[in-house]
Structure formats: C-alpha cells, structure tokens
Design an enzyme around this catalytic site. Structure first.
Site, PDB file in Angstrom:
ATOM      1  N   THR A   1      -8.327   6.801  -2.513  1.00 39.20           N
ATOM      2  CA  THR A   1      -9.900   6.347  -2.646  1.00 39.20           C
ATOM      3  C   THR A   1     -10.744   7.376  -2.458  1.00 39.20           C
ATOM      4  O   THR A   1     -11.843   7.569  -3.086  1.00 39.20           O
ATOM      5  CB  THR A   1     -10.386   5.183  -1.833  1.00 39.20           C
ATOM      6  OG1 THR A   1     -10.188   5.345  -0.534  1.00 39.20           O
ATOM      7  CG2 THR A   1      -9.550   3.799  -2.230  1.00 39.20           C
TER       8      THR A   1
ATOM      9  N   LYS B   1     -14.338   8.513  -4.721  1.00 44.05           N
ATOM     10  CA  LYS B   1     -15.620   8.829  -3.954  1.00 44.05           C
ATOM     11  C   LYS B   1     -16.214  10.276  -4.330  1.00 44.05           C
ATOM     12  O   LYS B   1     -17.503  10.315  -4.640  1.00 44.05           O
ATOM     13  CB  LYS B   1     -15.644   8.898  -2.597  1.00 44.05           C
ATOM     14  CG  LYS B   1     -15.330   7.545  -1.978  1.00 44.05           C
ATOM     15  CD  LYS B   1     -14.994   7.943  -0.215  1.00 44.05           C
ATOM     16  CE  LYS B   1     -13.761   6.712  -0.012  1.00 44.05           C
ATOM     17  NZ  LYS B   1     -13.515   7.145   1.547  1.00 44.05           N
TER      18      LYS B   1
ATOM     19  N   HIS C   1       0.739  -1.246   0.068  1.00 44.56           N
ATOM     20  CA  HIS C   1      -0.214  -0.048  -0.081  1.00 44.56           C
ATOM     21  C   HIS C   1       0.623   1.386   0.007  1.00 44.56           C
ATOM     22  O   HIS C   1       0.374   2.176   0.010  1.00 44.56           O
ATOM     23  CB  HIS C   1      -0.925   0.107   1.063  1.00 44.56           C
ATOM     24  CG  HIS C   1      -2.155  -0.788   0.970  1.00 44.56           C
ATOM     25  ND1 HIS C   1      -3.462  -0.342   0.372  1.00 44.56           N
ATOM     26  CD2 HIS C   1      -2.391  -2.189   1.452  1.00 44.56           C
ATOM     27  CE1 HIS C   1      -4.267  -1.512   0.414  1.00 44.56           C
ATOM     28  NE2 HIS C   1      -3.618  -2.450   1.214  1.00 44.56           N
TER      29      HIS C   1
ATOM     30  N   LYS D   1       0.381  14.885   1.472  1.00 39.96           N
ATOM     31  CA  LYS D   1      -0.913  15.219   1.074  1.00 39.96           C
ATOM     32  C   LYS D   1      -1.151  16.751   0.636  1.00 39.96           C
ATOM     33  O   LYS D   1      -1.924  17.017   0.172  1.00 39.96           O
ATOM     34  CB  LYS D   1      -2.082  14.518   1.854  1.00 39.96           C
ATOM     35  CG  LYS D   1      -1.963  13.036   1.774  1.00 39.96           C
ATOM     36  CD  LYS D   1      -3.199  12.588   2.912  1.00 39.96           C
ATOM     37  CE  LYS D   1      -3.507  11.209   3.076  1.00 39.96           C
ATOM     38  NZ  LYS D   1      -4.123  10.458   2.057  1.00 39.96           N
TER      39      LYS D   1
ATOM     40  N   LYS E   1      -9.072  14.164   3.989  1.00 39.70           N
ATOM     41  CA  LYS E   1      -8.433  12.873   4.093  1.00 39.70           C
ATOM     42  C   LYS E   1      -7.468  13.157   5.476  1.00 39.70           C
ATOM     43  O   LYS E   1      -7.306  14.423   5.828  1.00 39.70           O
ATOM     44  CB  LYS E   1      -7.349  12.975   2.870  1.00 39.70           C
ATOM     45  CG  LYS E   1      -6.945  14.040   2.358  1.00 39.70           C
ATOM     46  CD  LYS E   1      -6.147  14.266   1.269  1.00 39.70           C
ATOM     47  CE  LYS E   1      -6.760  14.324  -0.156  1.00 39.70           C
ATOM     48  NZ  LYS E   1      -6.799  12.984  -0.835  1.00 39.70           N
ATOM     49  N   ARG E   2      -6.605  12.274   5.739  1.00 39.78           N
ATOM     50  CA  ARG E   2      -5.618  12.555   6.706  1.00 39.78           C
ATOM     51  C   ARG E   2      -4.912  13.835   6.583  1.00 39.78           C
ATOM     52  O   ARG E   2      -4.269  13.972   5.497  1.00 39.78           O
ATOM     53  CB  ARG E   2      -4.857  11.255   6.883  1.00 39.78           C
ATOM     54  CG  ARG E   2      -5.541   9.998   7.529  1.00 39.78           C
ATOM     55  CD  ARG E   2      -6.180  10.465   8.977  1.00 39.78           C
ATOM     56  NE  ARG E   2      -5.213  10.552   9.922  1.00 39.78           N
ATOM     57  CZ  ARG E   2      -4.956   9.638  10.899  1.00 39.78           C
ATOM     58  NH1 ARG E   2      -5.550   8.456  10.964  1.00 39.78           N
ATOM     59  NH2 ARG E   2      -3.902   9.877  11.832  1.00 39.78           N
TER      60      ARG E   2
HETATM   61  C1  PLP Z   1     -12.180   7.296   1.777  1.00 38.92           C
HETATM   62  C2  PLP Z   1     -11.615   7.576   3.124  1.00 38.92           C
HETATM   63  C3  PLP Z   1     -10.323   8.005   3.513  1.00 38.92           C
HETATM   64  C4  PLP Z   1      -9.262   7.837   2.099  1.00 38.92           C
HETATM   65  O1  PLP Z   1      -9.200   9.179   1.583  1.00 38.92           O
HETATM   66  P1  PLP Z   1      -7.918   9.612   0.775  1.00 38.92           P
HETATM   67  O2  PLP Z   1      -8.398  10.919   0.310  1.00 38.92           O
HETATM   68  O3  PLP Z   1      -7.832   8.577  -0.326  1.00 38.92           O
HETATM   69  O4  PLP Z   1      -6.848   9.840   1.564  1.00 38.92           O
HETATM   70  C5  PLP Z   1      -9.740   8.226   4.738  1.00 38.92           C
HETATM   71  N1  PLP Z   1     -10.816   8.310   5.637  1.00 38.92           N
HETATM   72  C6  PLP Z   1     -12.123   8.120   5.465  1.00 38.92           C
HETATM   73  C7  PLP Z   1     -13.079   8.336   6.762  1.00 38.92           C
HETATM   74  C8  PLP Z   1     -12.657   7.792   4.396  1.00 38.92           C
HETATM   75  O5  PLP Z   1     -13.824   7.761   3.943  1.00 38.92           O
END
Ligand code: PLP
Length: 844
Positions: A670, A674, A371, A568, A562-563
């Site tokens: 991911t 979304k 990953h 990032k 995101k985190r």
């Molecule tokens: C989808 C998701 C992530 C991953 O987000 P990235 O933008 O791909 O880093 C992290 N936390 C939650 C709660 C998510 O639903």
C-alpha cells in the site's frame, strides 16, 4: 472502473452550532482548567494537546451517539472488522479535517496564542500494528465511515504498541512505546460492557433436561475483557463509527480466597498474568510466532468481540437464527481465525443450537482476507499447545474437519492426496493446525489483496480449495484513504488540486482524471514542482533539526520506506547506491544526477539479517555522505522510526518510489499507492499492486524492471546460481567486494560477511539475478529526471490515474461482493442537549 458508493453519499458537512470561534476559545480554556487542572503557570504542550483533542471529541459526540444508537436499532447489517492490528496514525489532524473543523480550530488556536501545528505534532500515535496490514485496517475504517456503512473495528488495546526505533552507531535500538503514558483523550472506557474469557481446563459432556447430549468447557482460568472505544469520523458525513479495542484484566483485583489463606503473592501473580495478555504487540511482521501468549491474545479479542456482537443482536432479537442477517464479520488475515470455532462453541454450547444450524449461521457470517503467500507467515499452531489452551475449540475443529473431509472424499473418491492437502490438520510433521485452512472452510468468501496475489492463491497455495469451490475466492485490490494520505499528509498538493478541479476527488478519487489535461499546462507544472519543493524543505528542516543532516532539495529524492525484510530487498537498493559510489570514485567528474536516497523501516528485533541490513545502510551512508568526491551528488539518509507520522513527511517528498520486492512475494503493498498518489514515479517489479498501478498510469510513466513471476518460477526450477551473476557482472562484483573489503566498516571484513555469504550462496530473493536490470532501469530514471518538464508530466499523470487505489473503491467492492451492505445515512435524533436538560427514564 467501478463507480464508488461515495458519489451518492457525499452530503453537506454536519451543521455544528458549537464551532463558533469564540466558543472554541472558551472551550480550550475550560478543558485546560477543569480537565487538565492547569492554569498559565503550569501548562505544558501536552496539556494544550489534550484540551484541543477533548474539544474536538465533544464536537463529534452527538454524531457518535446517533451513529451507535442507529446501529443498534438498524435493520441493515453491521460490518465487524476483526483485526489483531490497527495502525490509525495520530487522530487530531484527521478528525479536524473529516469533521470539517480545521479552519475554525486553526483560527481559534491562533487567537488564543496556540500553535496548532505544534499541538498536532504533540500526539503520540497509537502504534497498534506492524505495518501494511494494520494500516490497511485503519484506511478501511476511514472509508467505511465516509461511505456511511455501519461498522465496528474490533482489536486489541496493546499497552505497548510497536517499539520506537532509534539508530545508535548505525544499529537499530528498540525502545518501548509508552503511547498511553500522557493520557489518551480519544478513547472512552466502557466498563459496563465487559466480557469474560476462559483459558485452559477441560471439556465435559452432559445430558440436558430434554435428554439431549451437550458439551461444555470448564476453563481453568478466566480473564475479563474491557472495551475502550475510539470514534472514527467519516469525511463530512454524520457517520462516526467505532474502533473497539479490548484490554485484559483479572476478574477481581485481589482474589480474597487466596488472600485469606495467605497466598497474597499468588493472587497478585494471577492479576499480572491476566494483564499480560494485552501488554505488548508482537513486533514480527510477516513472521509466524508460535508463542502461547500470542494465541491467548488472538483468542482473547475474538471471544470478547463475538460475545459483544451476540449481546447487541439479542438486544433487538430473541434468537440467533438470523444473526448473519445482522452481522458481517471480516477476518483480517488468519490472526482472528479462531473466531470460527469460538462462534460455533457459543452457538452450540451456550445457545444450544444444533450443529447444522450453527454451521449454517457461521459460514454465512464470516469472510476471510488472505494477506500473504510467504511460508514463514503461515499461522500453524501445534495441536498440543492449542489443545492445552482451548480444549473445546480443538474438539470443534476436529468435528469441522471431519465433516469437511467427508465432503472432500465424496467429491474426490479415493484421492487421499487431496484430502491430506486440504485438511485443517497438517500431519506431515508434528501435528499442527493450519489456520488459513480453518478460515477458508468457515468463510463465505475468501479474498486476495491484488490481482496477481489472488491469481497465485487460486493456482498455488489455495489451488485445491479453488477447485473445490470455484466461486469462493475473489480479488479485492487494496486501497488507501485519500483523507489521510492526501489531505493530512500532503496539504499543499491537495490545495493545488482543489484549485484546479474542485474537491469532489476527495471522496471519488477517479475525479483526479480531470488533472490529465493540466499535465500539458506549463504554469500548472511549475506550481506542481513548487509543491514538491516546499514539501522537501519540510523534511530537510526535520532532518536538520532532529539528526543534523543536510539534504539537497534540488536532488532526485529516491525513497524506500517499509518494514525491513529480505523479500522487500532493501539490499538491492543498497547495491545500486554502492554502484553509483564506485562510478563516482572511478570518475569524479561524472555527470551524475544528484540523488538523495532515503530509507526508513523497522526490523523485527529477532531478525538478524534485517538488522544487519540497517547497519549496512548506515555504514554506507557514513562513507558516501562524507566523501568529498561523492557527497554533493549522492546522499543516503536513514529516517528513523518509520510510522504513520513520519510517513506523513516522507511520502510527499519522493520523486522515485522504490517498490522492488521479488515478484510473487509482496501480496499487494500500500506504500506504493501512497507514493504515487503524492506524485512519485515508481521504479518497481511486476509484483503485488505494482502491476495494477502500472496498468493504470501507463507503462511510459512507470519504471519496470526485473523478473516476472513465471520467470522467477522458471529460474528457481532450473537451479539458481547467484555466484554466476557475481562472476559475470563487473559492477556487481565491485559493489560486493567493496563491502567485503571493510570499506564501509572501518576495515572490519567480518561485519557484513553473513549478508554477503547469504547473497552469494543462497540469495533466496534473487537479488543478484535482478541487479543488472535494476541498475540499468535506475539509469533511465535518473536521465528522465533531468528532463524536468517531462518528469513533471509523468508525476501529474501518476496522480491523475490513481483513482482505482482509493480505499473507498476497495470498501465499495467489499460492501457489494462480500458483506452485501448499503450506505445507511445517519439522521440526527440528538443534536445537542436541550436547554431544559433531558428527562431520563426511571431505572428499576
Ligand atoms: C503504508 C505503510 C506501510 C506499508 O508499506 P509497504 O510499502 O506497502 O510495505 C508500513 N508502515 C507504515 C507506517 C505505513 O504507513
């Protein structure tokens, strides 16, 4: 585009005799009275939630029983997905939708005077993961069940999951996540399926009755693992798979031996130390924590899970020789990689196979998903720590490594460099175990999670493995489940799409292509915009009620959730916002496209720079949102406690999706999927799955900026000097100088200095190098947003072309290329309890 398995697997919703509205209404009352012990006098919203959830659970119980019994007796392989994290999100709404009961429950609730939405919102989600990795595992469980693949997710039942985040005076504050406090109606404790797990101690060798030398491990202490099962229903199929999470307990609640000699506290201390193993999730995303307790967690759940599989296998077979024909075990990142020596130990020491047999079965059983490429994420256990906790496993790893390196030497005679590079043991410093190498050596298949990530694995971090075994590394690009990320999270858009093209897209996302012609239909575009607008009204109401914040729903919603991580680059986004602020201050009549900038995300509690970035976002928000020159056109909102629940609210409102990591750092992402699935247009770098999203949606429907992977490599090779960018770009310099001046920190010059010094002197993620390209690209996006019809076209085309990014496609690929399993439809042997009851076999 590959066809998904789901085309063949969609079948009518399971008939359910007990979803009659009146029976549901009675069931709510029954559960309240008999389970919760409540009447109208004392009932709470949580009681209503528990009653409704238990009513749903009863109605999938027959599917769950049929599925698990079929798995025991089946001849096909069972997929076991080992993951230290699962982030499933709240279960209630998703279960109602997958089981096809939503409407019946909504009517029954209404007629009972209950507010189903409030009941759904009452659920505290299981936060048993940090972010993307755990969420991916949850999307995969949904797709496995929906595609009728027999599967179990194995993990850890953390008593405290991911902390709850609150923002106090602009800073992140962490609160413990008491997700089990009000009861968890979804899980069932399986006290009869406990397993024992050893730790520490020493190893012995002995000669058995046949005169063969054997080894055994004599652990210093033993802990009990108790499984808790949560049903994972597929979408409108009979399959209900299992998420089996292990909880640690002491073997006996009181050690009477110690008690009798008077060491009462010693006995209790042992109990507490056992329970500590599954007490809390480590909240560090993409950061290796070399803590003993973390290794205990990993070994604990892996040991329980493998013993559980062996138990199931021996239920119908007399030997383990054909184990790999019945089980395909996926290792989600290196956290469960200790499964490889543990499985070898079980086969060698406890089931008395010889090394060659055991190794053959092992390497046909396991596969490994990589990953990350970040060096700080690589699990590397000091040999001394590992050996003190798992002495027998260390011996086995030495033997695996010895045999592996013999093979390497045979292939590359005299090349000790490649031997050192490939070794499972890193001897460059204090000796340590490279868990990624262990996973690679013990697995049938290694996969990366997006095309560019897999390419980098093959050419850099696992290049020597790729040379040795050219067939072993494959790519399976991540995906997200359209059930949760459309039906649950964006019901309005789902409804509009259903009206336009029917429902087949829900299990075959490529069907969304049929929306393409509608991009040219003005009435459809108007309806599309209305959905986004209504979604924005929802989040505006949430922001108003919870945080007394007003959001302009006519503005461009620009979202980065995101985190919080330097790679990032939330701070790149922030530099752009400050640049817009400076432009407005310099020219108050500037015709700026109104923008609401939303941030969300948690920082690891010990990650100073990430926490400072959160403070800086909130500090900028305070100034920008209160300045009469800017507040009507620029607004910054930090949405606290980003998790699956807030994700449901925020992904669907976004016009612009921020995917701005430094190229080469985000394995896949991911969140990017979304957002696009809900109609956001991406502003992003050529990183992770962004590249494939752009290929699919078309370059005209994606805002690309920044350095590419080869350009990043070249810039770093020639010596990157961030200060040059600062000196040569007036707007960049003005933005950084404004932070430094104390403008956002009530005159405090020092507060954000560590952030600025890091950017100007090191800037490891090339924020300053990508600034100009980003700011100019943002301008294009803002101009484009003003052409509403054209923007809506882009939004529709993004959704129409997202077919590839369904987790159904990812899972179909795993089934074909890694696990070699086929859909296994469940026949209902047990429909319901017959009128006369069941005659059970007599147990001796
Ligand atoms: C989808 C998701 C992530 C991953 O987000 P990235 O933008 O791909 O880093 C992290 N936390 C939650 C709660 C998510 O639903």
């Amino acid at each position: 585009m590959e066809p998904t398995l789901s085309a063949t697997s969609v079948q009518a919703a399971p008939t359910n005799h007990s979803c009659d509205i009146n029976k549901l209404k009675r069931a709510f009352a029954y559960k309240l009275f008999y389970q919760q012990g409540k009447t109208v006098l004392s009932v709470s919203l949580n009681d209503y939630y528990q009653a409704v959830a238990l009513t749903v659970r009863d109605r999938m119980q027959h599917l769950f029983i049929n599925s698990t019994e079929a798995q025991l007796e089946k001849e096909s392989r069972l997929v076991c997905y080992l993951s230290a994290e699962f982030l499933p999100g709240p279960h209630l709404c998703n279960s109602l939708i997958n089981l096809g009961f939503f409407n019946e429950f909504a009517i029954a609730a209404r007629e009972t005077g209950l507010d189903l939405k409030a009941i759904i919102d009452q659920e505290k989600e299981p936060g048993l993961g940090n972010g993307g990795l755990g969420r991916l595992a949850a999307c995969y469980l949904d797709s496995l069940a929906t595609q009728q693949i027999p599967a179990i997710g194995y993990g850890i039942r953390y008593e405290f999951g991911m902390f709850d985040q609150e923002i106090v005076n602009g800073w992140q504050k962490e609160f413990s996540d008491r997700w089990l406090q009000l009861g968890n109606p979804w899980e069932v404790k399986k006290a009869d399926l406990v397993q024992e797990v050893g730790f520490g101690g020493c190893t012995e060798s002995y000669v058995n009755g046949q005169g063969n030398r054997h080894h055994r491990w004599v652990p210093a202490r033993v802990v009990i693992g108790i499984p808790y099962d949560t049903p994972i229903p597929g979408y409108k199929v009979n399959t209900v798979n299992t998420l089996r999470l292990w909880s640690a307990e002491a073997p006996k609640s009181f050690d009477f031996q110690d008690f009798n000699v008077g060491d009462y506290f010693g006995a209790v201390a042992e109990k507490i130390s056992a329970e500590n193993i599954t007490k809390v999730l480590y909240p560090n995303d993409e950061q290796f924590q070399g803590k003993k307790l973390r290794l205990e967690q990993q070994y604990f759940f892996v040991c329980c899970s493998l013993k559980d599989m062996i138990r199931m296998h021996l239920f119908c077979h007399d030997s383990l020789d054909n184990f790999h024909d019945n089980f395909a075990v996926q290792i989600n990142d290196t956290h469960p990689a200790v499964a490889i020596p543990e499985f070898m130990r079980l086969l060698l020491d406890e089931h008395c196979l010889n090394w060659e047999e055991a190794w053959d079965i092992t390497t046909r059983t396991f596969s490994y998903t990589n990953h990350t490429l970040l060096p700080e994420s690589q699990d590397k256990w000091p040999l001394s720590l590992f050996g003190s906790l798992l002495p027998r496993h260390l011996e086995i790893i030495f033997e695996i490594n010895h045999r592996f390196l013999d093979q390497v030497r045979l292939r590359y005679p005299g090349d000790e460099t490649i031997v050192r590079n490939l070794s499972i043991i890193d001897e460059s410093g204090p000796r340590s175990l490279r868990m990624a190498h262990l996973a690679c050596v013990g697995s049938q298949t290694i996969n990366g999670v997006a095309a560019v990530h897999t390419h980098l694995l093959k050419t850099s971090s696992l290049a020597d493995f790729h040379r040795l075994w050219p067939q072993k590394i494959i790519n399976i690009t991540n995906g997200v489940t359209p059930r949760r990320w459309m039906l649950v999270s964006n019901p309005r858009l789902s409804q509009l799409i259903n009206e336009a093209i029917g429902e087949a897209w829900i299990t075959d996302l490529t069907q969304l292509r049929r929306l393409e012609p509608l991009a040219d239909d003005a009435a459809f575009r108007t309806a599309w915009r209305r959905v986004k607008q209504e979604n924005k009204e929802d989040i505006a109401a949430f922001a108003r009620d919870r945080h007394r914040v007003t959001l302009d729903i006519n503005a461009l919603f620009d979202v980065q959730v995101k985190r919080i991580h330097e790679y990032k680059r939330q701070h790149l986004n922030l530099l752009h916002i400050i640049t817009l602020y400076n432009r407005l201050k310099a020219n108050p009549t500037l015709d700026l496209t109104p923008r609401v900038c939303i941030f969300g995300g948690k920082a690891a509690p010990g990650y100073f720079m990430a926490k400072l970035i959160i403070k800086c976002i909130n500090a900028v928000a305070e100034v920008v949102n209160n300045d009469p020159d800017t507040r009507d056109r620029l607004h910054v909102y930090f949405l606290p406690n980003h998790n699956v629940q807030t994700g449901h609210l925020v992904y669907p409102v976004s016009d612009l999706s921020e995917q701005i990591s430094l190229a080469g750092k985000e394995a896949s992402g991911t969140g990017n999927m979304k957002f696009a699935l809900s109609g956001a247009v991406t502003i992003g770098t050529a990183d992770g799955a962004n590249i494939e999203i752009r290929e699919e949606v078309g370059e005209d429907n994606f805002f690309l900026f920044g350095l590419s992977v080869p350009e990043v490599e070249q810039l770093q090779a020639t010596g990157y000097r961030p200060a040059d960018y600062y000196l040569s770009d007036d707007e960049l310099r003005a933005a950084i100088d404004l932070i430094r001046s104390g403008h956002f920190s009530h005159g405090d010059h020092d507060l954000f200095q560590p952030l600025l010094t890091n950017l100007l002197e090191h800037d490891p993620y090339l924020v300053l190098a990508d600034y100009r390209s980003y700011v100019d690209c943002q301008q294009q996006a803002a101009d484009s947003y003003r052409k509403r019809e054209q923007w809506t076209r882009m939004s529709i085309l993004n959704v129409a072309r997202m077919g590839k990014f369904s987790s159904d496609r990812s899972i179909a690929q795993y089934c074909r290329e890694v696990w070699r399993v086929k859909p296994f439809p469940i026949e209902l042997k047990w429909q319901r309890i017959p009128e006369g009851g069941i005659v059970f076999p007599r147990l001796s």
